[in-house]
Write a protein that holds these residues in place. Structure first.
Motif, PDB file in Angstrom:
ATOM      1  N   GLY A 130     -18.743  32.686  26.260  1.00 34.14           N
ATOM      2  CA  GLY A 130     -19.498  31.715  25.495  1.00 34.14           C
ATOM      3  C   GLY A 130     -20.781  32.180  24.834  1.00 34.14           C
ATOM      4  O   GLY A 130     -21.547  31.346  24.346  1.00 34.14           O
ATOM      5  N   ILE A 131     -21.026  33.494  24.768  1.00 35.93           N
ATOM      6  CA  ILE A 131     -22.294  33.949  24.206  1.00 35.93           C
ATOM      7  C   ILE A 131     -22.361  33.742  22.697  1.00 35.93           C
ATOM      8  O   ILE A 131     -23.335  33.184  22.172  1.00 35.93           O
ATOM      9  CB  ILE A 131     -22.543  35.424  24.564  1.00 35.93           C
ATOM     10  CG1 ILE A 131     -22.939  35.529  26.021  1.00 35.93           C
ATOM     11  CG2 ILE A 131     -23.656  36.010  23.697  1.00 35.93           C
ATOM     12  CD1 ILE A 131     -24.185  34.720  26.379  1.00 35.93           C
ATOM     13  N   LEU A 132     -21.351  34.163  21.977  1.00 32.76           N
ATOM     14  CA  LEU A 132     -21.383  34.030  20.522  1.00 32.76           C
ATOM     15  C   LEU A 132     -21.371  32.563  20.099  1.00 32.76           C
ATOM     16  O   LEU A 132     -22.171  32.138  19.271  1.00 32.76           O
ATOM     17  CB  LEU A 132     -20.204  34.779  19.899  1.00 32.76           C
ATOM     18  CG  LEU A 132     -20.230  34.944  18.379  1.00 32.76           C
ATOM     19  CD1 LEU A 132     -21.532  35.603  17.932  1.00 32.76           C
ATOM     20  CD2 LEU A 132     -19.033  35.764  17.918  1.00 32.76           C
ATOM     21  N   SER A 133     -20.486  31.791  20.690  1.00 32.36           N
ATOM     22  CA  SER A 133     -20.435  30.369  20.373  1.00 32.36           C
ATOM     23  C   SER A 133     -21.694  29.659  20.854  1.00 32.36           C
ATOM     24  O   SER A 133     -22.254  28.803  20.161  1.00 32.36           O
ATOM     25  CB  SER A 133     -19.192  29.722  21.010  1.00 32.36           C
ATOM     26  OG  SER A 133     -18.010  30.236  20.432  1.00 32.36           O
ATOM     27  N   GLY A 134     -22.152  30.028  22.054  1.00 30.68           N
ATOM     28  CA  GLY A 134     -23.371  29.427  22.580  1.00 30.68           C
ATOM     29  C   GLY A 134     -24.584  29.759  21.735  1.00 30.68           C
ATOM     30  O   GLY A 134     -25.452  28.910  21.502  1.00 30.68           O
ATOM     31  N   VAL A 149     -33.771  32.265  22.620  1.00 38.26           N
ATOM     32  CA  VAL A 149     -32.479  32.703  23.159  1.00 38.26           C
ATOM     33  C   VAL A 149     -32.032  34.028  22.550  1.00 38.26           C
ATOM     34  O   VAL A 149     -31.716  34.995  23.255  1.00 38.26           O
ATOM     35  CB  VAL A 149     -31.414  31.609  22.922  1.00 38.26           C
ATOM     36  CG1 VAL A 149     -30.019  32.140  23.243  1.00 38.26           C
ATOM     37  CG2 VAL A 149     -31.716  30.387  23.776  1.00 38.26           C
ATOM     38  N   TRP A 150     -32.000  34.073  21.210  1.00 39.79           N
ATOM     39  CA  TRP A 150     -31.536  35.279  20.517  1.00 39.79           C
ATOM     40  C   TRP A 150     -32.544  36.415  20.601  1.00 39.79           C
ATOM     41  O   TRP A 150     -32.168  37.590  20.700  1.00 39.79           O
ATOM     42  CB  TRP A 150     -31.234  34.966  19.054  1.00 39.79           C
ATOM     43  CG  TRP A 150     -29.881  34.377  18.834  1.00 39.79           C
ATOM     44  CD1 TRP A 150     -29.577  33.085  18.546  1.00 39.79           C
ATOM     45  CD2 TRP A 150     -28.620  35.060  18.896  1.00 39.79           C
ATOM     46  NE1 TRP A 150     -28.222  32.919  18.420  1.00 39.79           N
ATOM     47  CE2 TRP A 150     -27.609  34.114  18.627  1.00 39.79           C
ATOM     48  CE3 TRP A 150     -28.262  36.377  19.163  1.00 39.79           C
ATOM     49  CZ2 TRP A 150     -26.259  34.449  18.612  1.00 39.79           C
ATOM     50  CZ3 TRP A 150     -26.909  36.718  19.137  1.00 39.79           C
ATOM     51  CH2 TRP A 150     -25.933  35.755  18.870  1.00 39.79           C
ATOM     52  N   GLY A 151     -33.841  36.071  20.545  1.00 40.76           N
ATOM     53  CA  GLY A 151     -34.860  37.114  20.638  1.00 40.76           C
ATOM     54  C   GLY A 151     -34.789  37.861  21.943  1.00 40.76           C
ATOM     55  O   GLY A 151     -34.772  39.106  21.982  1.00 40.76           O
ATOM     56  N   ALA A 170     -29.968  34.627  27.814  1.00 42.55           N
ATOM     57  CA  ALA A 170     -29.662  33.552  26.876  1.00 42.55           C
ATOM     58  C   ALA A 170     -29.284  32.273  27.612  1.00 42.55           C
ATOM     59  O   ALA A 170     -29.776  31.185  27.294  1.00 42.55           O
ATOM     60  CB  ALA A 170     -28.536  33.986  25.938  1.00 42.55           C
ATOM     61  N   GLY A 171     -28.395  32.409  28.602  1.00 44.49           N
ATOM     62  CA  GLY A 171     -27.971  31.234  29.351  1.00 44.49           C
ATOM     63  C   GLY A 171     -29.085  30.631  30.188  1.00 44.49           C
ATOM     64  O   GLY A 171     -29.247  29.406  30.246  1.00 44.49           O
ATOM     65  N   ILE A 194     -24.958  23.590  29.772  1.00 43.28           N
ATOM     66  CA  ILE A 194     -24.606  24.671  28.848  1.00 43.28           C
ATOM     67  C   ILE A 194     -25.096  26.016  29.379  1.00 43.28           C
ATOM     68  O   ILE A 194     -24.342  26.988  29.468  1.00 43.28           O
ATOM     69  CB  ILE A 194     -25.204  24.404  27.448  1.00 43.28           C
ATOM     70  CG1 ILE A 194     -24.497  23.221  26.786  1.00 43.28           C
ATOM     71  CG2 ILE A 194     -25.089  25.648  26.556  1.00 43.28           C
ATOM     72  CD1 ILE A 194     -25.135  22.773  25.481  1.00 43.28           C
ATOM     73  N   GLY A 195     -26.379  26.083  29.743  1.00 43.10           N
ATOM     74  CA  GLY A 195     -26.927  27.330  30.265  1.00 43.10           C
ATOM     75  C   GLY A 195     -26.277  27.743  31.570  1.00 43.10           C
ATOM     76  O   GLY A 195     -25.992  28.931  31.792  1.00 43.10           O
ATOM     77  N   GLY A 196     -26.004  26.760  32.433  1.00 48.40           N
ATOM     78  CA  GLY A 196     -25.362  27.065  33.712  1.00 48.40           C
ATOM     79  C   GLY A 196     -23.961  27.618  33.544  1.00 48.40           C
ATOM     80  O   GLY A 196     -23.542  28.525  34.261  1.00 48.40           O
ATOM     81  N   LEU A 197     -23.215  27.081  32.571  1.00 45.49           N
ATOM     82  CA  LEU A 197     -21.867  27.580  32.303  1.00 45.49           C
ATOM     83  C   LEU A 197     -21.906  29.045  31.873  1.00 45.49           C
ATOM     84  O   LEU A 197     -21.087  29.861  32.315  1.00 45.49           O
ATOM     85  CB  LEU A 197     -21.197  26.737  31.211  1.00 45.49           C
ATOM     86  CG  LEU A 197     -20.657  25.364  31.620  1.00 45.49           C
ATOM     87  CD1 LEU A 197     -20.277  24.554  30.383  1.00 45.49           C
ATOM     88  CD2 LEU A 197     -19.449  25.512  32.553  1.00 45.49           C
TER      89      LEU A 197
END
Length: 225
Positions: A130-134, A149-151, A170-171, A194-197
């Motif tokens: 889920g990194i790219l989609s997240g 998140v991205w930084g 990120a998560g 979301i982050g936990g997943l």
């Protein structure tokens, strides 16, 4: 839901609001099920990325296993499905209420999109992390959230060459920066889901990082014999 309808609602009934929420959830989940790595490997390369490397149906494992220009197709698939899912959530929640509901719709749809990506019903519930989609969802929600998140992801991934370390950041950072930007109970709950997943999907990587045997990212894919 009752709170949102009372404070932000656009005069619709609870039943209609629930129907719109279910529609957004279903649409986002099925959009999430279109896993780019699985689709490209199974139907174009006539292989299955989940049978190679880490066994994960994600961008990193696809690139390490196959490499090549089809990696771009994987990226576009996972990005565009997240964009579509969030837009669906925005539109349907906008019917329920005001601008604040649109933000809630982004998180709601983003949650189900990630569930579809990680546990796709059409691919035996074995998907990616889920990194790219997240990350795309973070961009769609708020530029401030995306920056954190991205930084952090890019800094950690570039400096250490551990993509998984950046992914865990990120998560883990997503719910807290969401909390700062949108201190609403329902949004914070969805942000933590979301982050936990994302963190949960990287539990194996976390163990390998702690034991010092996690694979570092290389620009040269490691093709199997």
């Amino acid at each position: 839901l009752m709170y949102w309808l009372h404070h932000e609602g656009g005069g619709i009934t609870v039943a209609l609001a629930l129907l719109l929420m279910l529609a957004a959830a279903a649409a986002a989940y099925f959009l999430g099920c279109f896993n780019g790595a699985v689709i490209v490997s199974k139907y174009i390369l006539r292989d299955d990325v989940r049978k190679h490397g880490s066994g994960n149906a994600g961008l990193t494992n696809f690139y390490r296993t196959f490499g090549g220009p089809l990696t771009v197709v994987v990226i576009l698939t996972d990005v565009l499905k997240a964009v579509a899912a969030v837009l669906v959530g925005m539109v349907l929640f906008r019917v329920i209420g005001t601008q604040a509901m649109e933000t809630a719709g982004k998180y709601w749809a983003g949650t189900f999109c990630l569930l579809g990506h990680m546990f796709p019903c059409m691919f035996k519930f074995k998907g990616g992390k889920g990194i790219l989609s997240g990350g795309t969802i973070a961009l769609m929600v708020d530029w401030r959230i995306a920056l954190v998140v991205w930084g952090g992801f890019l800094i950690l991934a570039i400096v250490t060459r551990y993509v998984s370390l950046g992914s865990v950041w990120a998560g883990a950072s997503f719910p807290f920066i969401s909390w700062y930007c949108y201190p609403y109970f329902s949004i914070v709950v969805l942000a933590f889901i979301i982050g936990g997943l994302v963190v949960w999907q990287h539990r194996g990587n976390i163990r390998r990082l702690l034991h010092g045997n996690e694979n570092k990212f290389s620009l040269h894919p490691k093709r199997e014999g």
